[in-house]
Design an enzyme around this catalytic site. Sequence first.
Site, PDB file in Angstrom:
ATOM      1  N   ASN A  37       0.826  -1.211   0.000  1.00  0.00           N
ATOM      2  CA  ASN A  37       0.000   0.000   0.000  1.00  0.00           C
ATOM      3  C   ASN A  37       0.857   1.257   0.000  1.00  0.00           C
ATOM      4  O   ASN A  37       0.674   2.166  -0.801  1.00  0.00           O
ATOM      5  CB  ASN A  37      -0.890   0.063   1.256  1.00  0.00           C
TER       6      ASN A  37
ATOM      7  N   ARG B 290      24.057  -8.875  14.378  1.00  0.00           N
ATOM      8  CA  ARG B 290      24.062  -8.415  15.779  1.00  0.00           C
ATOM      9  C   ARG B 290      23.664  -6.962  15.920  1.00  0.00           C
ATOM     10  O   ARG B 290      24.074  -6.274  16.854  1.00  0.00           O
ATOM     11  CB  ARG B 290      25.438  -8.608  16.422  1.00  0.00           C
TER      12      ARG B 290
ATOM     13  N   SER C 147      -3.015  10.391   2.535  1.00  0.00           N
ATOM     14  CA  SER C 147      -3.541   9.216   1.820  1.00  0.00           C
ATOM     15  C   SER C 147      -4.098   8.163   2.782  1.00  0.00           C
ATOM     16  O   SER C 147      -4.563   7.113   2.364  1.00  0.00           O
ATOM     17  CB  SER C 147      -2.432   8.592   0.957  1.00  0.00           C
TER      18      SER C 147
ATOM     19  N   GLU D  82      -4.716   6.870  20.371  1.00  0.00           N
ATOM     20  CA  GLU D  82      -3.458   6.988  21.124  1.00  0.00           C
ATOM     21  C   GLU D  82      -3.190   8.453  21.494  1.00  0.00           C
ATOM     22  O   GLU D  82      -2.680   8.749  22.565  1.00  0.00           O
ATOM     23  CB  GLU D  82      -2.284   6.433  20.308  1.00  0.00           C
TER      24      GLU D  82
ATOM     25  N   LYS E 264       5.283  11.218  24.779  1.00  0.00           N
ATOM     26  CA  LYS E 264       5.795   9.846  24.722  1.00  0.00           C
ATOM     27  C   LYS E 264       7.328   9.860  24.826  1.00  0.00           C
ATOM     28  O   LYS E 264       7.924   9.062  25.554  1.00  0.00           O
ATOM     29  CB  LYS E 264       5.329   9.149  23.441  1.00  0.00           C
TER      30      LYS E 264
ATOM     31  N   ARG F 157       6.725   4.349  32.304  1.00  0.00           N
ATOM     32  CA  ARG F 157       6.315   4.043  30.930  1.00  0.00           C
ATOM     33  C   ARG F 157       5.050   3.196  30.886  1.00  0.00           C
ATOM     34  O   ARG F 157       4.367   3.122  29.867  1.00  0.00           O
ATOM     35  CB  ARG F 157       7.470   3.374  30.172  1.00  0.00           C
TER      36      ARG F 157
ATOM     37  N   HIS G  39      -5.095   0.217  27.671  1.00  0.00           N
ATOM     38  CA  HIS G  39      -4.588  -0.940  26.944  1.00  0.00           C
ATOM     39  C   HIS G  39      -4.792  -2.272  27.673  1.00  0.00           C
ATOM     40  O   HIS G  39      -4.797  -3.310  27.034  1.00  0.00           O
ATOM     41  CB  HIS G  39      -3.096  -0.762  26.638  1.00  0.00           C
TER      42      HIS G  39
ATOM     43  N   HIS H  58      -6.373  -4.383  25.068  1.00  0.00           N
ATOM     44  CA  HIS H  58      -5.680  -5.523  24.468  1.00  0.00           C
ATOM     45  C   HIS H  58      -6.498  -6.793  24.545  1.00  0.00           C
ATOM     46  O   HIS H  58      -6.501  -7.591  23.615  1.00  0.00           O
ATOM     47  CB  HIS H  58      -4.342  -5.757  25.187  1.00  0.00           C
TER      48      HIS H  58
ATOM     49  N   HIS I 210      -6.599  -1.825  16.512  1.00  0.00           N
ATOM     50  CA  HIS I 210      -6.001  -1.602  17.832  1.00  0.00           C
ATOM     51  C   HIS I 210      -6.570  -0.367  18.521  1.00  0.00           C
ATOM     52  O   HIS I 210      -7.041  -0.427  19.654  1.00  0.00           O
ATOM     53  CB  HIS I 210      -4.479  -1.471  17.651  1.00  0.00           C
TER      54      HIS I 210
HETATM   55  N1  LIG Z   1       6.225  -0.725  19.039  1.00  0.00           N
HETATM   56  C1  LIG Z   1       5.278  -0.122  19.695  1.00  0.00           C
HETATM   57  O1  LIG Z   1       5.497   0.522  20.697  1.00  0.00           O
HETATM   58  C2  LIG Z   1       3.894  -0.206  19.177  1.00  0.00           C
HETATM   59  C3  LIG Z   1       2.901   0.626  19.695  1.00  0.00           C
HETATM   60  C4  LIG Z   1       1.611   0.552  19.171  1.00  0.00           C
HETATM   61  C5  LIG Z   1       1.332  -0.338  18.141  1.00  0.00           C
HETATM   62  N2  LIG Z   1       2.320  -1.141  17.667  1.00  0.00           N
HETATM   63  C6  LIG Z   1       2.082  -2.066  16.584  1.00  0.00           C
HETATM   64  O2  LIG Z   1       1.728  -1.342  15.417  1.00  0.00           O
HETATM   65  C7  LIG Z   1       0.965  -2.170  14.583  1.00  0.00           C
HETATM   66  C8  LIG Z   1      -0.215  -1.402  14.041  1.00  0.00           C
HETATM   67  O3  LIG Z   1       0.255  -0.313  13.308  1.00  0.00           O
HETATM   68  P1  LIG Z   1      -0.680   0.460  12.274  1.00  0.00           P
HETATM   69  O4  LIG Z   1      -1.952   0.766  12.909  1.00  0.00           O
HETATM   70  O5  LIG Z   1       0.129   1.550  11.741  1.00  0.00           O
HETATM   71  O6  LIG Z   1      -1.019  -0.640  11.188  1.00  0.00           O
HETATM   72  P2  LIG Z   1      -0.392  -1.002   9.773  1.00  0.00           P
HETATM   73  O7  LIG Z   1       1.063  -0.866   9.747  1.00  0.00           O
HETATM   74  O8  LIG Z   1      -0.952  -2.332   9.449  1.00  0.00           O
HETATM   75  O9  LIG Z   1      -1.046   0.081   8.817  1.00  0.00           O
HETATM   76  C9  LIG Z   1      -2.426   0.142   8.629  1.00  0.00           C
HETATM   77  C10 LIG Z   1      -2.815   0.105   7.168  1.00  0.00           C
HETATM   78  O10 LIG Z   1      -2.634   1.378   6.570  1.00  0.00           O
HETATM   79  C11 LIG Z   1      -1.835   1.274   5.410  1.00  0.00           C
HETATM   80  N3  LIG Z   1      -1.087   2.506   5.338  1.00  0.00           N
HETATM   81  C12 LIG Z   1      -0.035   2.858   6.116  1.00  0.00           C
HETATM   82  N4  LIG Z   1       0.317   4.117   5.845  1.00  0.00           N
HETATM   83  C13 LIG Z   1      -0.511   4.568   4.868  1.00  0.00           C
HETATM   84  C14 LIG Z   1      -0.618   5.792   4.182  1.00  0.00           C
HETATM   85  N5  LIG Z   1       0.149   6.824   4.473  1.00  0.00           N
HETATM   86  N6  LIG Z   1      -1.560   5.890   3.228  1.00  0.00           N
HETATM   87  C15 LIG Z   1      -2.371   4.845   2.948  1.00  0.00           C
HETATM   88  N7  LIG Z   1      -2.324   3.687   3.577  1.00  0.00           N
HETATM   89  C16 LIG Z   1      -1.390   3.543   4.547  1.00  0.00           C
HETATM   90  C17 LIG Z   1      -1.026   0.028   5.618  1.00  0.00           C
HETATM   91  O11 LIG Z   1      -0.617  -0.524   4.383  1.00  0.00           O
HETATM   92  C18 LIG Z   1      -1.997  -0.868   6.344  1.00  0.00           C
HETATM   93  O12 LIG Z   1      -2.864  -1.495   5.423  1.00  0.00           O
HETATM   94  C19 LIG Z   1       0.555  -3.355  15.398  1.00  0.00           C
HETATM   95  O13 LIG Z   1       1.298  -4.469  14.998  1.00  0.00           O
HETATM   96  C20 LIG Z   1       0.928  -2.979  16.812  1.00  0.00           C
HETATM   97  O14 LIG Z   1       1.282  -4.090  17.599  1.00  0.00           O
HETATM   98  C21 LIG Z   1       3.574  -1.083  18.163  1.00  0.00           C
HETATM   99 ZN   LIG Z   2      -1.525   1.326  21.621  1.00  0.00          ZN
END
Ligand SMILES: NC(=O)c1ccc[n+]([C@@H]2O[C@H](COP(=O)([O-])OP(=O)(O)OC[C@H]3O[C@@H](n4cnc5c(N)ncnc54)[C@H](O)[C@@H]3O)[C@@H](O)[C@H]2O)c1
Ligand SMILES: [Zn+2]
Length: 1557
Positions: free
Chosen positions: A43, A117, A169, A181, A236, A250, A257, A261, A273
Amino acid sequence: MVERVSILGKDSIHLGFRLVTHIRDTLLKTQPASCYVLVTDTNVGALYLDDFKRAFAGVRFLSYVLQPGEGSKSRETKAEVEDWLLAQACTRDTVMLALGGGVIGDLVGFIAATFMRGVRFVQIPTTLLAMVDSSVGGKTAIDTPHGKNLIGAFWQPEYVFIDLAFLESLPPREFSNGMAEVVKTAAIWDEDEFAALEARSAELYAAIQSKSTPGAPISAAQKLLLHVVKASVGVKAHIVTVDERETGLRNLVNFGHSIGHAIEAVLTPAVLHGECVSVGIILEAELARQRGILSQVAVGRLTRVLKAYGLPVSLSDPRITALPASRQLTVDRLLDIMRVDKKNKGDEKRIVLLSRIGKTFEERATPVPDAQIRKVLSAAAKVVSGSPAKSPVRLATPGSKSISNRALLLAALSRGTCRLTNLLHSDDTQVMMGALADLRGARFEWEDGGDTLVVHGGGGALAVPPAGKEIYLGNAGTAARFLTTVCTLARGAGETRITGNARMKQRPVGPLVDALRAAGSSLEYLEGAGCLPLRIAPGFAGGHIKLAASVSSQYVSSVLLSAPCAAQPVTLELVGGQVISQPYIDMTIAMMRSFGVTVTRPDPARHVYEIPNGGYGVPPEKYEIESDASSATYPLAIAAITGTTCTLSGIGSASLQGDAGFAKGVLEPMGCSVKQGASETTVTGPPKGELRALGLVDMEPMTDAFLTACVLAAVATRPPLPGRELSDAPNPLTTRIIGIANQRVKECNRIRAMIDELAKFGVETKELDDGLEIYGKPIHELKPGVSVRCYDDHRVAMAFSVLGAVVEDAVLEEKRCVEKTWPNWWDDLENKIGLKVEGVDLQATHAGPSNSTSETAEVKEKSVFVIGMRGAGKTHVGKLAAHALGKDWTFADADVLFEQKHGSLPAFVAAHGWPAFRDAETALLKDLITSPRYATKHVLSLGGGIVETPAARELLKKYDGPVVAVTRAADAIVEFLERDKTRPAYGESIRGVFERRQPWFAECAKYEFVNDFVPQDEGRATGAATTEVARFFGHVTGVAPNLVDLQDGRRSYFLSLTYPDVRPALPIIDGLTTGADAVELRVDLLASTDHAYVREQVALLRGATSLPIVYTVRTKAQGGAFPDEKTKEALDLIELGRRLACEYLDVELSLPVAGVDTLVKNKGKSKVIASWHDWSGKMRWDGPDVKAKYALAAAFGDIVKIVGAANSIQDNFALRRFVDSVSGPGRPPVLAINMGAAGQMSRILNPVLSPVTHPLLPTRAAPGQLSVAQIQQALHLLGLLPARQFFLFGTPISKSMSPTLHNTGFKELGLPHTYGLLETAEVDETIRAALKDNAFGGASVTIPHKLAIIPLLDAVSPHAQAIGAVNTVIRQADGSLYGDNTDWRGIVACVGTPPQGEWTGCVLGAGGTARAAVYALKALGASRVWVVNRTRANADSLAAALGPGVHAANVADLASAPPAVIVSTVPAAGTESAAWLKARELFARAEGGVVVDMAYAPLETPLLKLAKAQAGWRVVPGIEVLLEQGYCQFELWTGRRAPKGVVRETVLNAYKKQQGI
Ligand SMILES: NC(=O)c1ccc[n+]([C@@H]2O[C@H](COP(=O)([O-])OP(=O)(O)OC[C@H]3O[C@@H](n4cnc5c(N)ncnc54)[C@H](O)[C@@H]3O)[C@@H](O)[C@H]2O)c1
Ligand SMILES: [Zn+2]
C-alpha cells in the site's frame, strides 16, 4: 520547516511536511552507509516508494515490499527479509528505513536489532498510530501463534522522521485509529492538549483531508495537526527518556490498553487496535470512577472526545456487536486474557487509573481486584437487595439537562465570571462550549477536578469565526436551536456557518429561522430548507417577533435567551395556536431572572413576552444547577421502599421542574414522611413492607416519574389513605396512575414496559388509555431472580433497581442505558447509597462452544417427550428409545397414566366432553413436567390431541429437554386410523385433523423423528429401526452423541454424497463410506429442496447408515447450487437438518447473524461447521482475509472450515502454517483444504474431517478430491503413516481366516500394514521378539496363549481382566502393549438386540472361550446364565469364578428358566453325538431364541442343525462371530471402522473354498 523533539538526550525525532529530501540529506550526512535498505508494504510502496528511489539516486539503495497487515509481523517474514538481505550481501554498516505503519516499523526494527548483531535503522511512520506511538520508544517485536509482540527487542532508531503529508492518503478509519493513542496520551499527561482535542476535532479532520502542496506554506489546519502530533510525540518521548525499559512510568502509556488488548485479542483483525483501546480507555476510566478516584465529568469528556474522532466507546457499539466474534467477548474470556499482561504482578492485575484529565492516580499501574474489573466489563447489573448501608443517605443527584444548557449560555452571555456547579456534562453542553469558544463569546476553565466549570462571560460580544471555519454541532439539538439565535449576535466581517451530523441535518429549525428573518436577521439554508447547515449574517435587530411555538418550546427559549443582547428591546409573540411545553418556557424566564433580566408578560391570557435589551449584567458568583428532578425520585424511592432516610440537595419546593413534586405528591400519601425546604428534600420510608397503595393519582405534571411510582405501588400492602380509595377498583391495593399517555412514545413504550417487566416479578397490572393500574403485593411474594429488560431506557433501569433493593437477585440487563441522565448511577448506588451492585455477564449464558460441557451435564438426564399423531408410531418408537437409552430409562404412555387416574378415555369423554378431557390432559402434562419422578430418564409419549390446547403447547415449547415429534406420511396414518375403533371418534375427517395439528407438532417439538421404520401393527422392529432409534435418541438426549472422534492426532474423513436422490447410493453405502467417519448430504444438490423431499432423503439415508450426517446447504457463491439471495430459505433448510438431528450442520459465514444465532442456540448435541470457500485462487493463507474469516467462523462454529484454491504446492504449506497458527487447546478444530490438483497435498495433510470421494461415486464433489485409501497411501509415502506388522499367535492356526480378514481390510483402506501367522506351541522367545520389534502393530491371540500372553503386556482392559483372557494385543501410540478381549464383543454383536423383559442365557462348555461367552451374556442383560458342561466339575468352578448370576447346571435343570440365548463354545466334534445336548430342555422357551455356535467348522454344526429344527430359533454360525470380533480388533488397531462388506465377502468365499462348499 522541520521541528524537532528530543528523546533519550538526542533531537532525533523530526516532524514536518514533505520531508523526503530532508530525510535523504540527513541520512547521507550523519549516517554514512554502504547500503540503504528501505522496507515497506504494498500500500505504502505504491504511493511513496518512487519518491524515495528518486531521492536516493546515486547511492546504493535497495527496497523490499511486503504484504500489508499484521500477518507480516511474523517469524516467516522476518526470515524472508533476512535471507534477502544476506543474498544482497548487506553488511554491518547497512542502514534500514522502515517506511509504513506500526507493522513495518515493529518488524524492521526487530530485524535491524538482530541482523549482524544489530544495524542502524530509522523510522518513517506513515500512519498516525505509528507517528505518535509505535515509532517512538524503540520497542520492536513480531507476533507468534501464542500472542502478539511476544518476541522482540528494545532497539532505538537513529531517527524518527514524521512526515505529516503521508496522512493525506491514510484512510479515515486509520486516522481515527491513531487518534485513540493521541487522546490517551493527552488524558494521562496534559489537560490543555486534551481540551484542544475536544474543541478542534472537526479542524483536525479537515487538516488531513486538505492536500499540502510542495513548497507552499502550511495552512492553519496543518499547523494544528503538526502541533497535536508534536505534543503527543513529545509526551511519549519524555516518558521513554525517563523510563526507557518500561519499569514504571512508561506503564502509563498503557492507559486503556489492559482491557483494550483483551478486547483486541478477541476481535482482531476485524476491529483495529486504536478502536479497542478506545473502548478500553472508557472501561478503565469507569473503573477509576467506580473506585471513587475519577469524576463522571472526566469519564464524560473522554467518551465525547473519542466519539468525536469516530471511535467506539463501548462493547455495545454496533460495529462490535455486528461481528460474530463479539459473542466471545465474555467477561471470563476477557479476564482470562488479561492474566497474561506484562504489567501484572503474579495473579494481581494492574491497570493505569486516571484521577483526572491529564493526571494518573499513581505514576504507575495500580493493582485492581478481578471483581472490580468484572463489574465494569459486565453488560448487566445485579442490585444486591438489602438496607442502604449509608442511611441516612445524603447526596446530590446529577444536574438537570435543561437547566445545564441554559445556565451555560446565560453565564457566557453575562459580563463577569460565574462558577457553575452540578453541571450535567452532556453532548449539548460540550458542543455549546466549543461553539461559544469558536465565537469568542466566553472562556471556560475547570476547577475541583472538573466539578466546577468557571465561565468568564463575554457580555454578548461575539465574533464571526474566520472564513472557512464551520461550527460543528453534531446531533446536539438544544445547542443547535439556542445557537441559531446566538450566531446573529456575532459581529465582524463575513458570516457564521453552523452545521451538524446527518441526523442533525434532518431536525427542524424552520419556524425559528422564519421568525428571525421576519425580524430582519439574515439566515440562509445551505442544504435542505428548514434544517442545518445555516449561514448566519451578523445582526439581531430585535423589535416585534412573531414565532410559531407549536413544534418546540426550544425556539421560544432560543429567542428569549438572546433577546437581551439585541439592538432593540424584543416583544416576542407566540402565534399559531397551542404552545407546547410551557413549563420549559417558564424555566427559561426564571433562570434569566437569576442572571439579571426580567421578562414580563403583560397579558397572561396572551402569549406575548417583553424582554428589555442592554444585555445580561454581572452574573451570580456561583450558580448551582438544580438536580434533575426525575433522577431524584430513585434515591428517594429507595428510602421509601427500604424504610430508611434520604436527603437530596439541589431539589426542593422552589424547584423549576415538575417532577420535584414527586415527594409530596406520591411518596407522602404512600406513607413516607417528607420534609421539603426550598432546595432540599428529605424522605423517610415507613417500615419495610408497609407502603400504602395510592388509589388514583394523576401524574401529568411529572410524567417521567411514573415508573418510579409503579415499582413502589407493586409492593404497596396497605390500602390507600382515606379519601383516595377507588370505588371501582378490582383490588383494595390498587394504584391507578393516569395522565401519562405520552410515556408510550418515549425511549420505549414505557407503560407496556412496566406492565411486562412487573409481570416477571409476579405483579399484576392493567393497562388504561392514559395510564395503568398496579395491584400491590407483599414483598416476599415477588419472584426473586428476575432478569429485567431495560429497553435501552434509563428510567426503566433505574426504576427497577429500586425494586432490586428489596427483591432478591434482580438483574438489570442493560446497565449502560443509565448513561443518558445518570451515568454513574451504579457507582452512586454502591458508594453513596450503600447498596452493593454486582456485574452479571449475560453473554456467558449464550456463548458458543466454550461452555458446552456444563450444558451436557444438565441435558443428559432430562426426560424426552414424544408427540405426534396417533398412528405415527409414538409408542413403538418411544419404547425402543427407552430400551436403547439404557437400563435406567423408562417408557411411559401418558394415555395409560391418564386412565390410571381418570378411568377409560372414551368413558371420560362421554361423561365430561372433549374440553374437560383436554383440560385434564394438559394438567397431566404439567404434572409430568414438574414432578421429580418423571423429570429425568423417561421417554414420555403424549396423546395425539395434546397440541390442541394453547396451554399445553406453551408447556411443551417452554420445556427445556428434548421434545420429539414422530412423523410419518399422512396416507399411512389415515389408513391406519380408519381401521382403529378403540379411540373416541374425532367427529371430523382424520385428514382434517392431521392437517390442523401438523403445524402445532412442528412448533412444539425441537426435533422430528421420521418414522419410516417401525411397522404400525406389531411391536417388533426391524434392525434399521432399532439402530436409527438408538442413534437419534442417544444423540438428542446426549446419552450417546453420535459424533466423530476429532481428538488430536486422529485423522477423520467424510464422504460427500452428490446424488440428486440418494436411493442409488443406499445399497452400496457401506462400500462407499469405507474408511469414512461421516457422510455429507449435499442438500443443495438434491433434485428438490422442498422440505418434504429433503426429510425423506434424510430418512432414507438413515435407514442405510448410522454414520453421522454432515448436512450442507452450499450456496452458488460458495461453489454450491443454492441461490445466494435466498438466505432465509437456506437457514430454514439448515434448521430442518437440525430438527432431524443431523449431527453436523454446515453453516456458511455469509448467512445473517441473527438466524445463525438461533440455530446455534438450538443445536443441542449437534455441531456447527462454520464454513467459508474462496474459489478465486486469490485468497492468501498468510493474508488478513483468512484471519478475518477464521475469526468470524471461530466465533460460532464448533469446527471451522476454510477452503481455498491452490496455485502451487507452496499454497498448501502456507495453509498448514495458518492452521498451526490458529490451533491450540480450547480452539475449534480447523478443516482447511485447497481445491484443485495443486491442492491435493492439503487434503492429504488435513487431519480434521477431510472430504473424500470413493471410486464407486458417479462424480466427485470437488476438483482434487481423493479417496480415503489414496490419502492413507500418500500419508504412508510421506512417512506419516509407518507400515506395521500384525500377527496371529497360537496353534494350530494354519486354517485361520484372520489373515484374510485383516489383510483385506488393510488393503481396502490403503493401509500399508500386513497380518501374518506366528505359530508357536508356547508363548516363547519368538513371540517376545515379535512384540519387541519396532514394526509390531498388534496381534490376535488364540488358544492356547490367551492367558500366557498377559504377563508380557503393559496393561489389560477391564473386560479382559474380568474374563481372564486376552485375545487382542494393541500397540499404543507410546509403544506400550495393551491387552483386550473382543470375543465377547463378537458374541454381543451377533446376538443383536437382546430379548425384551426378563430372560436367561446358557453357555455350553467351560473352557477359556466360555468365560467370554458368560461375560457377553451378562453384558446383554441376562438375569441368569447357565453353564452346562460335559464335566460338571469344570462348570462348577467356572460358575464360582464368574460370580453371582452364573449357575452350573445339567441340561435337565434348565426347565425352570429355559434360555433365550445359547452360546456354544464346544468344538463341533464335541456336540456331534453328545447325548447331553439332545435334551428338549435346551430349546424349551416358548418364544424361541438365538443360538450362537463359536465353532466355525463346519459351517453348520450339529447344534445349529438341531436348533434350526425348533420353531422360533435363530442360528448364528461361528464364522459370523469370528468376523464380528475381527472387525473390533481391526478398529482397535487402526482407529478406523473395518470395511465390513468387502471383508465379509472375501472371508466367506475363502472359507467356503477351504470347507469345500
Ligand atoms: N512498538 C510499539 O510501541 C507499538 C505501539 C503501538 C502499536 N504497535 C504495533 O503497530 C501495529 C499497528 O500499526 P498500524 O496501525 O500503523 O497498522 P499497519 O502498519 O498495518 O497500517 C495500517 C494500514 O494502513 C496502510 N497505510 C499505512 N500508511 C498509509 C498511508 N500513508 N496511506 C495509505 N495507507 C497507509 C497500511 O498498508 C496498512 O494497510 C501493530 O502491529 C501494533 O502491535 C507497536
Ligand atoms: Zn496502543
